[in-house]
Every structure is written in structure tokens, then in C-alpha cells.
Write an enzyme that holds these catalytic residues in place. Sequence first.
Site, short mmCIF file in Angstrom:
data_model
loop_
_atom_site.label_atom_id
_atom_site.label_comp_id
_atom_site.label_asym_id
_atom_site.label_seq_id
_atom_site.Cartn_x
_atom_site.Cartn_y
_atom_site.Cartn_z
N LYS A 117 -6.64 -0.53 -4.42
CA LYS A 117 -6.49 0.17 -5.77
C LYS A 117 -7.41 1.52 -6.29
O LYS A 117 -6.90 2.49 -6.70
CB LYS A 117 -6.81 -1.03 -6.75
CG LYS A 117 -5.98 -2.02 -6.73
CD LYS A 117 -6.08 -2.90 -7.81
CE LYS A 117 -5.71 -4.65 -7.39
NZ LYS A 117 -4.40 -4.77 -6.73
N LYS A 131 1.40 -1.80 -2.03
CA LYS A 131 2.04 -1.44 -3.22
C LYS A 131 1.21 -0.42 -4.27
O LYS A 131 1.58 0.45 -4.77
CB LYS A 131 2.33 -2.91 -4.13
CG LYS A 131 1.21 -3.32 -4.94
CD LYS A 131 1.14 -3.22 -6.50
CE LYS A 131 -0.05 -3.54 -7.24
NZ LYS A 131 -1.08 -4.46 -6.47
N GLY A 168 -0.04 -9.13 -8.36
CA GLY A 168 0.49 -10.65 -8.14
C GLY A 168 0.61 -11.45 -9.39
O GLY A 168 1.43 -12.28 -9.39
N ASN A 169 -0.42 -11.25 -10.06
CA ASN A 169 -0.48 -12.20 -11.30
C ASN A 169 0.67 -11.87 -12.50
O ASN A 169 0.77 -12.75 -13.30
CB ASN A 169 -1.95 -12.22 -11.90
CG ASN A 169 -2.11 -10.74 -12.72
OD1 ASN A 169 -1.57 -9.75 -12.15
ND2 ASN A 169 -2.88 -10.68 -13.73
N LYS A 201 -1.32 -6.18 9.44
CA LYS A 201 -0.76 -7.17 8.54
C LYS A 201 -0.03 -8.49 9.00
O LYS A 201 1.00 -8.32 9.78
CB LYS A 201 0.10 -6.35 7.44
CG LYS A 201 -0.55 -5.24 6.61
CD LYS A 201 -1.26 -5.53 5.72
CE LYS A 201 -2.15 -4.45 5.13
NZ LYS A 201 -3.21 -4.81 4.02
P1 ADP Z 1 -3.18 -7.48 -6.96
O1 ADP Z 1 -2.02 -8.65 -6.63
O2 ADP Z 1 -3.20 -7.32 -8.29
O3 ADP Z 1 -3.00 -6.32 -6.05
P2 ADP Z 1 -5.55 -8.10 -5.34
O4 ADP Z 1 -5.79 -9.75 -5.30
O5 ADP Z 1 -4.84 -7.62 -4.26
O6 ADP Z 1 -4.42 -8.17 -6.69
O7 ADP Z 1 -6.93 -7.51 -6.11
C1 ADP Z 1 -7.56 -7.72 -7.32
C2 ADP Z 1 -8.78 -8.82 -6.50
O8 ADP Z 1 -9.70 -7.93 -5.97
C3 ADP Z 1 -9.58 -9.48 -7.79
O9 ADP Z 1 -8.85 -10.76 -8.14
C4 ADP Z 1 -10.90 -9.49 -7.02
O10 ADP Z 1 -11.04 -11.06 -6.50
C5 ADP Z 1 -11.03 -8.51 -5.73
N1 ADP Z 1 -12.12 -7.55 -5.68
C6 ADP Z 1 -12.71 -7.50 -4.54
N2 ADP Z 1 -13.57 -6.61 -4.76
C7 ADP Z 1 -13.67 -6.27 -5.79
C8 ADP Z 1 -14.50 -5.62 -6.96
N3 ADP Z 1 -15.60 -4.80 -6.41
N4 ADP Z 1 -14.28 -5.33 -8.07
C9 ADP Z 1 -13.23 -6.17 -8.64
N5 ADP Z 1 -12.33 -7.11 -8.08
C10 ADP Z 1 -12.52 -7.18 -6.70
MG MG Z 2 -2.99 -6.47 -3.68
#
Ligand code: ADP
Ligand code: MG
Length: 321
Positions: free
Chosen positions: A283, A221, A15-16, A135
Amino acid sequence: MFKKDGQLIVIALGGNAFLQKGEKGTVEEQWKNVYVAAKEIVGLIKRGYKVVVTHGNGPQVGNVMEWIEALKDKIPPLTMDIAGAMTQGWIGYMLQQAIQNVLIEEGLDHHYRAVTLINQVIVKKDDPAWNNPTKYVGPYYYNEEEIEKLKKERGWVIKPDPRGGYRRVVASPDVVDNVEKEAIKLLYENDFIVIASGGGGIPVVADEIGRLEGREAVIDKDLGGQLLASVVDADIFIILTDVEGAYINYGKPDQKLLKELKVSEAKKLLEQGIFGAGSMGPKVKAAIRFAEKTGKPAYIGHLYKLQDILEGKSGTKILPD
Ligand code: ADP
Ligand code: MG
């Protein structure tokens, strides 16, 4: 031209790449963010890699669903698969133009082009996820009468949202195949930087003879990204987000970046639930699947540290056992 032996990297943008925390999401902000991602991607091209790009669409598809519902008395509503296709066009257009412009600035545009593909992903008709939609999508509802009407007339499942009010919920099924995979391969083999499988891909089901039909669902995604990476024979799969990688004790004073994990180690940590369910969890799961299926490495890292990730100076690397 792409080096014949140049490795193929599939990049999944989070998203960023489009919207930073605290931003409203104006067009100017979106372009500013997209150019940052485009420069990173062209950096890979300069290093001799072939690149296929995918991206999330959560906030954007959320916006489209809100627009559709806000205007439903004036314009007949569209379905979620169509909304997904709209976001692939929206985000793909921006990435494609930004990448192309950066290629021109770098004097690389004679060899490379960027192109976006409207991309469908097959999901199973009998995926158990259909029976348990989780969702939340679209607007919040508060009026009981309206909620009953939506359930009856549109066949929606509506549940209370922990954030307040009631919302439609849809399923998040697993992914089976990427419909346009041959086209993606043809394009990257011919010096195109391909943007594909946006928002995880448009969910479709196939009948006995392969005819497709869209479904109203959300594809993760990261899950769609690992499918894309494996069906186009990527050498490396990289998930870019807004943190350095996967951490132990994330958010606590003693948090520690996991620099390298074997699939079996990553699976154990995933089972312990140390990664956020809707954020870092998918992820790590996607990285595990890619490494397991292909025997090749997957990385999770920060968008701004792409070069460092490839040099092993940043990010989390997940390797086959
Ligand atoms: P994207 O849009 O890139 O998919 P998400 O918000 O879905 O982003 O996922 C990234 C987020 O996951 C980070 O900003 C963080 O707050 C969160 N997160 C949760 N658990 C963890 C972890 N164990 N290590 C790192 N980040 C984590
Ligand atoms: Mg995400």
C-alpha cells in the site's frame, strides 16, 4: 450530474469490504459488508466527487481455484486469468447493485449509475518475477506422487508452504498499462461510478501488434490500483483497509500513526521494512508511486473513516516531495 470541476477519486477497497475477520464468507455476510462500502462511496458522490472503484480478490480467487481443482475430474480446469475475470464479475456485480440501490435510496439515481468493467492489465513478458514465483494459490497438496504429476502435466511450480503442505506458486509481475483505460474515462465522465481493475486487473501480455493473451499470475491490487488511478487521471488515490493507516512500531504498545509523509520519507521507512511485506508494504509502495508519478496525494486509511480521511482527520497521507 457530476460537477464539471468535481475531482476524481480512485478508491481501492481491501478485503474487509467483503469479508470481516472471523466471518465465514456467507452470501449474507458479503452483502452486509458490500453495503457498508457502497454507502461510503455514495457519500463521496454527494460531496461532488467523481469516483472509480477498484478492489482486491484474494479470498475470492482462492475459492474459485479450490472449486476448479476439487472438480477437475468432472469439469476441465480453468486457468487463473479466467478465475480472475470470474471474481471481477462476482465482486463487481455486488458492488454495482449495492451502489445502485444506495443511489436510489438517496434520490440520486436519475443522475448516476454504477457499472463494472472486466479489466485487463498488461504485464511484461520478460518481467523478472516470472523466474521467481512467490504467491501461493489454490489447494494444499500432501501426496508426493500427485505433486509430481501436477508439475509434469500442468507445468506448475509447487513449493512447500510455511503454513504446511505443498502449494502451487505463481509470479506477481509489475503492471505496465491498463487495457480498458479509455472506456473507464468515458464512463466516469458520463456520470458512471466505475468498478474496474478488480484483483489488480487480469494479467495479460501483448505481442508485437498488441494482441493480448492471459497469464497465470497474481497482480497486487494496490499496485494495479495506483496504475488505474494514474491512467484515468485521478486527483486523489485512496487505499481503504482495516487499519487507520500506516504505523511505526505497528502492533507494539508504542505504535504511532504516520499522518503525513513526503515520498522521500515514505521511501526511507519502506526500505527499513517497517510495513508488512504482503499487507501494508504494497500500500505504501503504491501510494508512493502514485504521488511520484502524478504529483498528487495518496491516502491510506480505514474503510469506515473515508470522510475523515478526506478532511485530514484520519489516515496516512503521502505527498509528492
Ligand atoms: P487489504 O485486504 O486491505 O489489502 P491487508 O491485510 O493486505 O489488507 O493489509 C492491512 C494490514 O496490514 C493490517 O490489518 C495490518 O495488520 C497490516 N500491517 C502490517 N504492517 C503495518 C504497519 N506498519 N502499519 C499498519 N498496518 C500494518
Ligand atoms: Mg492486501
